[in-house]
Design an enzyme around this catalytic site. Structure first.
Site, PDB file in Angstrom:
ATOM      1  N   SER A  56     -37.416  17.618  19.434  1.00  0.00           N
ATOM      2  CA  SER A  56     -37.374  18.172  20.790  1.00  0.00           C
ATOM      3  C   SER A  56     -36.412  17.364  21.641  1.00  0.00           C
ATOM      4  O   SER A  56     -36.056  16.238  21.329  1.00  0.00           O
ATOM      5  CB  SER A  56     -38.763  18.130  21.419  1.00  0.00           C
ATOM      6  N   LYS A  57     -36.007  17.999  22.708  1.00  0.00           N
ATOM      7  CA  LYS A  57     -35.025  17.445  23.627  1.00  0.00           C
ATOM      8  C   LYS A  57     -35.449  16.047  24.085  1.00  0.00           C
ATOM      9  O   LYS A  57     -34.617  15.175  24.264  1.00  0.00           O
ATOM     10  CB  LYS A  57     -34.922  18.393  24.824  1.00  0.00           C
ATOM     11  N   ARG A  58     -36.755  15.864  24.259  1.00  0.00           N
ATOM     12  CA  ARG A  58     -37.221  14.594  24.799  1.00  0.00           C
ATOM     13  C   ARG A  58     -36.847  13.407  23.907  1.00  0.00           C
ATOM     14  O   ARG A  58     -36.634  12.313  24.381  1.00  0.00           O
ATOM     15  CB  ARG A  58     -38.737  14.627  25.010  1.00  0.00           C
ATOM     16  N   GLN A  59     -36.806  13.633  22.613  1.00  0.00           N
ATOM     17  CA  GLN A  59     -36.541  12.500  21.722  1.00  0.00           C
ATOM     18  C   GLN A  59     -35.076  12.346  21.345  1.00  0.00           C
ATOM     19  O   GLN A  59     -34.734  11.539  20.494  1.00  0.00           O
ATOM     20  CB  GLN A  59     -37.379  12.637  20.461  1.00  0.00           C
ATOM     21  N   GLY A  60     -34.221  13.125  21.939  1.00  0.00           N
ATOM     22  CA  GLY A  60     -32.801  12.960  21.613  1.00  0.00           C
ATOM     23  C   GLY A  60     -32.079  14.267  21.764  1.00  0.00           C
ATOM     24  O   GLY A  60     -32.622  15.228  22.295  1.00  0.00           O
TER      25      GLY A  60
END
Ligand code: GLU
Length: 501
Positions: free
Chosen positions: A267-271
């Site tokens: 997901s976007k949150r992790q990269g």
């Protein structure tokens, strides 16, 4: 399927304005499977959700695909002038231009009593949902409108028409079970009662994804639907629509989830999740293709480096796993470094120019042989092109550094200064700055003066690079000689001597 050239796959993205790496994998696998079989890959754009439309998204998508070396045989393509065109006998390939076709089949389903109008207000549906959630039941439509009398339906229809509104159309899920036969996940059986009566035509006259995807895959003669596993729960609904319309469903192959190394969903949150982000970071398109191809596909051999041609030859849906594929950046770096070291120095230098610029380094005045030499020095060490700026800044401007760095661990300040002074004298009179000659001359100098290698070579290298780690002193010196030249080398040595004084 006997005649493999009849294989038709499609990539059917919504035009959202970016290419999620998972979507790129879907595109790649669809394309590879078609090419592997001598079939046809198709690009269709699914723009039934008009609220999510993004201006220019199709051109953008096509540019990314082209850059990645994935060009579809049919459907949307990028023309030479940069605008988009459509090719093939099954167009239009944009769903918003196929509305009449979807309406026709929705009407057919209504006349077969396999679909019905639904007049329920947003408010009623919300209340229903809340009630069901409170009772811990899965939120589903209660068939209120299906169960109305003919008179009630007519009355509501007249009211809707009078106020210029359209009811939605829902698909009627029949009783029984539906089996999804997936080429990767095997057979999955669904009880139809857990499936909701989907809306298939919205009040704006647009179809929903479920109807459009079935109508299009059927009409475009798609043989294999290859897509992410998040679409598995939709597949029984699609199969029921195929059956209701009297059509043979396509084959389905759902691709495993892509996971972060901690096994959570990528997901976007992790990269970064956009394919473009990785291109900007300086991963070559063919590196990304190689890396993405292995997200879920495993050739079951030792081979890890694959060109597009290798992939076309070897890609096989039967070797796609169903367990989640870990998105491992270390692996990406490793593949990337394998590619970079194979690029001829001059070609690499050309590729690096934009990345030097990105780091504020202007290479306009640098001779290509200088840039080529730098590229050659770094190529075994680079993991991605964007690292070049931070690694090679000293080739473009004299470095600043702490004077202590000049002193080799077995030497001291005074000895270092003396060594550099003598070395500077030597190099002043030297004309041949080729790496081979420098090595001979400087080693002789070390021996004649009874210095240790380290007490000369370490400060020489630091004086030139300002770095704790870098390519060796002879290589750096020979390369600098090709660029700013001997004067610059002597100037850097003098600066180091001053720093030590
Ligand atoms: N339009 C869907 C998407 O954006 C396509 C799903 C499918 O391939 O059926 O992913």
């Amino acid at each position: 399927m006997a005649d493999k050239s009849l294989i038709r796959t499609r990539f059917a993205p919504s035009p959202t304005g970016f290419v999620h790496i998972g979507n790129f994998r879907t595109a790649l696998f669809s394309h590879l499977w078609a090419r592997h079989n001598g079939g046809t890959s198709i690009l269709r754009i699914e723009d039934t959700d008009q609220n999510r439309k993004v201006e220019g998204a199709i051109e953008y998508l096509l540019r990314v695909m082209k850059q990645m070396g994935v060009e579809f045989d049919e459907g949307f393509y990028l023309k030479d002038d940069g605008t988009t065109g459509e090719r093939g006998d099954f167009g239009p390939y944009l769903q918003s231009q196929r509305l009449a076709l979807y309406q026709k089949f929705a009407d057919q389903l209504i006349s077969q009593k396999q679909a019905y109008y639904c007049f329920c207000s947003e408010e009623r549906l919300n209340d229903l949902r809340k009630e069901q959630v409170a009772l811990k039941k899965p939120p589903m439509y209660d068939r209120h409108c299906y169960n109305l009398s003919e008179e009630q339906k007519q009355k509501l229809m007249d009211e809707f028409k009078a106020s210029g509104k359209n009811p939605v159309i829902r698909f009627f899920i029949p009783e029984g079970q539906t089996v999804v036969k997936d080429l990767i996940y095997g057979h999955i059986t669904y009880e139809n009662r857990v499936l909701d009566d989907q809306v298939i035509i919205k009040s704006d006259g647009f179809p929903t994804y479920h109807l459009a995807v079935v109508v299009d895959d059927h009409h475009m003669q798609i043989t294999h639907v290859i897509r992410g596993e998040e679409w598995i729960p939709s597949t029984p609904k699609h199969i029921l629509i195929y059956k209701a319309l009297g059509w043979e469903p396509t084959l389905f192959a759902h691709l495993p989830l892509i996971l972060n190394p901690d096994k959570s969903k990528l997901s976007k949150r992790q990269g970064d999740v956009a394919t473009e982000d990785y291109l900007k970071k300086g991963y070559l398109p063919q590196v990304l293709v190689n890396f993405v191809a292995m997200l879920g596909w495993n050739p079951k051999t030792e081979q890890e480096i694959f060109s597009m041609d290798d992939l076309v030859k070897q890609f096989d849906l039967s070797k796609v796993n169903k367990s989640g594929a870990v998105f491992d950046l270390n692996k990406l770096d490793w593949i990337s470094s394998q590619y970079i070291r194979l690029i001829p120095d001059k070609e690499l230098a050309d590729l690096l120019v934009p990345y030097w610029k990105q780091n504020g380094i202007n290479t306009d005045k640098s001779k290509i042989e200088y840039l080529t030499s730098i590229a050659g020095l770094e190529k075994e060490r680079l993991k991605k092109l964007s690292e070049i700026g931070e690694r090679t800044g000293y080739f473009f401007a004299a470095p600043d550094y702490n004077p202590d760095l000049l002193v080799w661990k077995k030497s001291d300040k005074e000895k270092t200064r003396r060594a550099l002074e003598r070395l500077s004298e030597l190099l002043k009179t030297e004309e041949n700055f080729s790496q081979g000659n420098l090595e001979i001359v400087i080693k002789k100098f070390i021996a004649e003066n009874n210095f240790d290698n380290g007490s000369v070579l370490w400060p020489l290298r630091v004086a030139l690079t300002g770095q704790e780690k870098s390519p060796g002193p002879f290589e750096v010196c020979a390369t600098l000689a090709l660029g700013p030249g001997k004067e610059e080398i002597l100037m850097r040595l003098n600066r180091a001597i001053q720093k030590l004084s």
